[in-house]
Design an enzyme around this catalytic site. Structure first.
Site, PDB file in Angstrom:
ATOM      1  CG  LEU A 169       9.688 -16.902  -3.705  1.00  0.00           C
ATOM      2  CD1 LEU A 169       9.844 -16.898  -2.185  1.00  0.00           C
ATOM      3  CD2 LEU A 169       9.914 -15.487  -4.233  1.00  0.00           C
ATOM      4  CG  ASP A 197      -2.095   0.926   1.106  1.00  0.00           C
ATOM      5  OD1 ASP A 197      -2.352   1.407  -0.024  1.00  0.00           O
ATOM      6  OD2 ASP A 197      -2.762   1.182   2.118  1.00  0.00           O
ATOM      7  CG  HIS A 205      -0.302   2.398  -9.346  1.00  0.00           C
ATOM      8  ND1 HIS A 205      -0.536   1.987  -8.058  1.00  0.00           N
ATOM      9  CD2 HIS A 205      -1.359   3.185  -9.687  1.00  0.00           C
ATOM     10  CE1 HIS A 205      -1.691   2.498  -7.634  1.00  0.00           C
ATOM     11  NE2 HIS A 205      -2.203   3.232  -8.607  1.00  0.00           N
TER      12      HIS A 205
END
Ligand code: IPE
Ligand code: IPE
Ligand code: MG
Length: 255
Positions: free
Chosen positions: A144, A33, A50
């Site tokens: 991962l 966020d 963004h």
């Protein structure tokens, strides 16, 4: 861009702290966020935040791998984020399209397995195709596990699972009396994924915003004021440090 320690030095910083601190969380989930505020503070359009957020994803995936994290879930777009102004939704889906086309190859070469959770049917067909291709292409990777939550909402996920259970009961393939927490969890989009040990939220907000509601039951929560585009190896190491100092009890009383 400010010059900082090299990626290798940062990875070592993470590794050292882990060696000193104790168990590394197997599954770290992040509510990314603060992109908008990061941009506004610089007098830039929100989309610049963004874009910088994508850079932070790149850094964090590398750092998580070096830190020995096995599962990393990132909240990239919530089911409620569709309510943002159309221009921002288009910027975000445009960035997603670019990410899927440009970044998956790199993630694949790093041994990352990519999966998506959320309602992918709401995205344009070409994006849905890229998602499926990315999952198939990286399915054999084990270094991962990266789970990207897109058009994801915890309540919607639980309702979908409840609906599937009700339909199975009606069809006679499920006995409601046999339903357990484990069997219900298998109906969620996170089937096969361990619950998050650590949930990090950036930007100073202290809420879950509909993220992994079922799965977060016993997660440790770490909140940081750092805005997502400024997040990286150092901040991940700090959060893991914080986690290792917590005492997890899962409701039991230490004897
Ligand atoms: C997080 O940044 C990214 C998404 C939710 C898509 P925000 O866009 O929420 O940034 P703030 O909270 O407005 O600063
Ligand atoms: C949560 O951030 C969703 C993501 C990070 C993808 P929001 O910015 O949408 O959350 P609220 O609106 O502040 O709760
Ligand atoms: Mg926000």
């Amino acid at each position: 861009m400010a010059l900082g320690p090299t990626p290798t030095a940062l990875a070592e910083a993470v590794a050292t702290r882990d060696a000193a601190g104790g168990a590394v969380p197997a599954h770290v989930a992040i509510i990314m966020d603060g992109n908008g505020r990061w941009a506004v503070r610089r007098g830039l359009p929100r989309v610049a935040g963004h874009r910088a957020g994508v850079e932070a994803v790149r850094r964090t995936v590398r750092a998580a791998t070096s830190a020995g994290v096995s599962w990393l879930t990132i909240y990239a777009f919530s089911s409620e984020n569709w309510r943002r102004p159309l221009a921002e939704v288009l910027d975000l889906t445009g960035l997603l399209r670019h990410f899927l086309r440009a970044e998956i190859k790199e993630l694949h070469s790093q041994g990352v397995r990519v999966r998506f959770i959320g309602d992918r049917s709401r995205f344009d067909p070409d994006i849905q195709t890229e998602m499926a291709t990315s999952e198939a292409r990286t399915a054999g990777n084990t270094r991962l596990n990266l789970i990207i939550a897109l058009s994801y909402g915890g309540r919607a996920e639980i309702v979908a699972a409840a609906r599937a259970a009700a339909e199975a009961a009606l069809a006679g393939t499920l006995d409601p009396a046999e339903m357990t927490e484990e069997s219900f969890a298998r109906l969620l989009s996170t089937d096969g994924i361990p619950d998050p040990d650590l949930i990090i939220r950036t930007s100073g907000e202290q809420r879950l915003s509909n993220f992994l509601l079922w799965q977060s039951a016993y997660a440790e929560l770490v909140f940081t004021d750092v805005l997502w585009p400024d997040f990286g190896a150092r901040e991940l190491a700090d959060a893991i440090d914080c986690y290792t100092r917590r005492e997890r009890r899962f409701g039991a009383r230490p004897g």
